[in-house]
Design a protein around this motif. Sequence first.
Motif, mmCIF file in Angstrom:
data_model
loop_
_atom_site.group_PDB
_atom_site.id
_atom_site.type_symbol
_atom_site.label_atom_id
_atom_site.label_comp_id
_atom_site.label_asym_id
_atom_site.label_seq_id
_atom_site.Cartn_x
_atom_site.Cartn_y
_atom_site.Cartn_z
ATOM 1 N N GLY A 1 49.181 38.056 24.816
ATOM 2 C CA GLY A 1 48.385 38.998 25.024
ATOM 3 C C GLY A 1 46.956 38.335 25.024
ATOM 4 O O GLY A 1 46.720 37.155 24.520
ATOM 5 N N SER A 2 45.949 39.132 25.431
ATOM 6 C CA SER A 2 44.400 38.501 25.243
ATOM 7 C C SER A 2 44.237 37.653 26.498
ATOM 8 O O SER A 2 44.998 37.383 27.407
ATOM 9 N N PHE B 1 51.503 38.598 41.839
ATOM 10 C CA PHE B 1 50.638 39.997 41.862
ATOM 11 C C PHE B 1 50.280 40.789 43.101
ATOM 12 O O PHE B 1 49.814 40.117 44.088
ATOM 13 N N ASP B 2 50.681 41.848 43.266
ATOM 14 C CA ASP B 2 50.707 42.545 44.482
ATOM 15 C C ASP B 2 49.666 43.827 44.124
ATOM 16 O O ASP B 2 49.934 44.835 43.623
ATOM 17 N N GLU B 3 48.323 43.586 44.851
ATOM 18 C CA GLU B 3 47.605 44.735 44.441
ATOM 19 C C GLU B 3 48.224 46.137 45.188
ATOM 20 O O GLU B 3 48.089 47.077 44.468
ATOM 21 N N SER C 1 56.836 36.775 29.212
ATOM 22 C CA SER C 1 56.088 37.916 29.570
ATOM 23 C C SER C 1 54.593 37.882 29.430
ATOM 24 O O SER C 1 54.201 37.391 28.536
ATOM 25 N N LEU C 2 53.836 37.802 30.582
ATOM 26 C CA LEU C 2 52.383 37.752 30.763
ATOM 27 C C LEU C 2 51.655 39.163 30.875
ATOM 28 O O LEU C 2 52.247 39.787 31.786
ATOM 29 N N MET C 3 50.583 39.449 30.369
ATOM 30 C CA MET C 3 49.816 40.449 30.704
ATOM 31 C C MET C 3 48.756 39.906 31.698
ATOM 32 O O MET C 3 48.055 39.181 31.445
ATOM 33 N N ILE C 4 48.942 40.603 32.910
ATOM 34 C CA ILE C 4 48.003 39.979 33.814
ATOM 35 C C ILE C 4 47.040 40.780 34.264
ATOM 36 O O ILE C 4 47.234 42.142 34.503
ATOM 37 N N GLY C 5 45.822 40.717 34.093
ATOM 38 C CA GLY C 5 44.648 41.340 33.894
ATOM 39 C C GLY C 5 44.235 41.975 35.440
ATOM 40 O O GLY C 5 44.488 41.459 36.570
ATOM 41 N N CYS C 6 44.007 43.401 35.695
ATOM 42 C CA CYS C 6 43.626 44.016 36.817
ATOM 43 C C CYS C 6 42.176 43.939 37.299
ATOM 44 O O CYS C 6 42.120 44.273 38.485
ATOM 45 N N VAL D 1 45.827 46.013 32.671
ATOM 46 C CA VAL D 1 47.124 44.874 32.610
ATOM 47 C C VAL D 1 48.221 45.373 33.200
ATOM 48 O O VAL D 1 48.497 46.598 32.999
ATOM 49 N N VAL D 2 48.922 44.448 33.804
ATOM 50 C CA VAL D 2 50.375 44.912 34.042
ATOM 51 C C VAL D 2 51.065 43.570 33.767
ATOM 52 O O VAL D 2 50.899 42.598 33.365
ATOM 53 N N LEU D 3 52.407 43.961 32.985
ATOM 54 C CA LEU D 3 53.450 43.094 32.774
ATOM 55 C C LEU D 3 54.109 42.194 33.753
ATOM 56 O O LEU D 3 54.647 42.857 34.925
ATOM 57 N N ALA D 4 54.142 41.019 33.757
ATOM 58 C CA ALA D 4 54.909 40.117 34.685
ATOM 59 C C ALA D 4 55.812 39.401 33.788
ATOM 60 O O ALA D 4 55.350 38.864 32.629
ATOM 61 N N LYS D 5 57.141 38.817 34.129
ATOM 62 C CA LYS D 5 57.789 38.252 33.450
ATOM 63 C C LYS D 5 58.519 37.226 34.271
ATOM 64 O O LYS D 5 59.213 37.491 35.332
#
Length: 199
Positions: free
Chosen positions: A127-128, A93-95, A41-46, A62-66
């Motif tokens: 994270g981070s 990632f879909d805005e 799981s990655l936290m993708i920054g918005c 952030v949004v979680l992506a796996k």
Amino acid sequence: MANSETAATVTISSLQALLAHVWRAVSRAWRLPPEQETSYSLMIGCRGRVKGITRGYMGNAVVLAKASSTVGGILDKGLGWTAWQLNRVVASFDEAAMVEWLDRWTRELDFLYMGNLSSRGASVVTGSSPRFDVFGNNFGWGEPVAVRSGPVNKLDGKLTVFEGPERGGSMSMEVCIAPEALERLIADEEFMEAVSVPM
């Protein structure tokens, strides 16, 4: 190395390659069977990805992506394939979907708890970001010599990535795994080839 193992149309970032390397090594350290399902799981920054959320936004955006695979998949198909799985998650990632989710969230509150991301020793979460200038902070005591995340959100499989003290693209990583798995991780020659310990 990860880029040489993928299609010419795919560019794997150094962070994706590093995280894939860790995912594979931690899975070996956990001694997971090849058929076991594993995820990252990655936290993708918005910031910079969603209009209206500025780079200077003060707070978590952030949004979680796996990414998911079997352990055999990430170990047998190599570093490039594993990094590509992480690359695909980031690229997906879909805005518009994120804006819709944010709008819905204001009416239907839903909170993500780090403890819910663990699947008892088969999932890794990061994270981070190495983009944060953590070593640029000076509160009057001089430059930091090290950065740690503190006692919150420690769970088996949690990785925290920081900018490295050398800066210029270096990364520091805090890896939280069970002690017996940590012993196997630091004994893993393939993993340790990519590790340096700052002096």
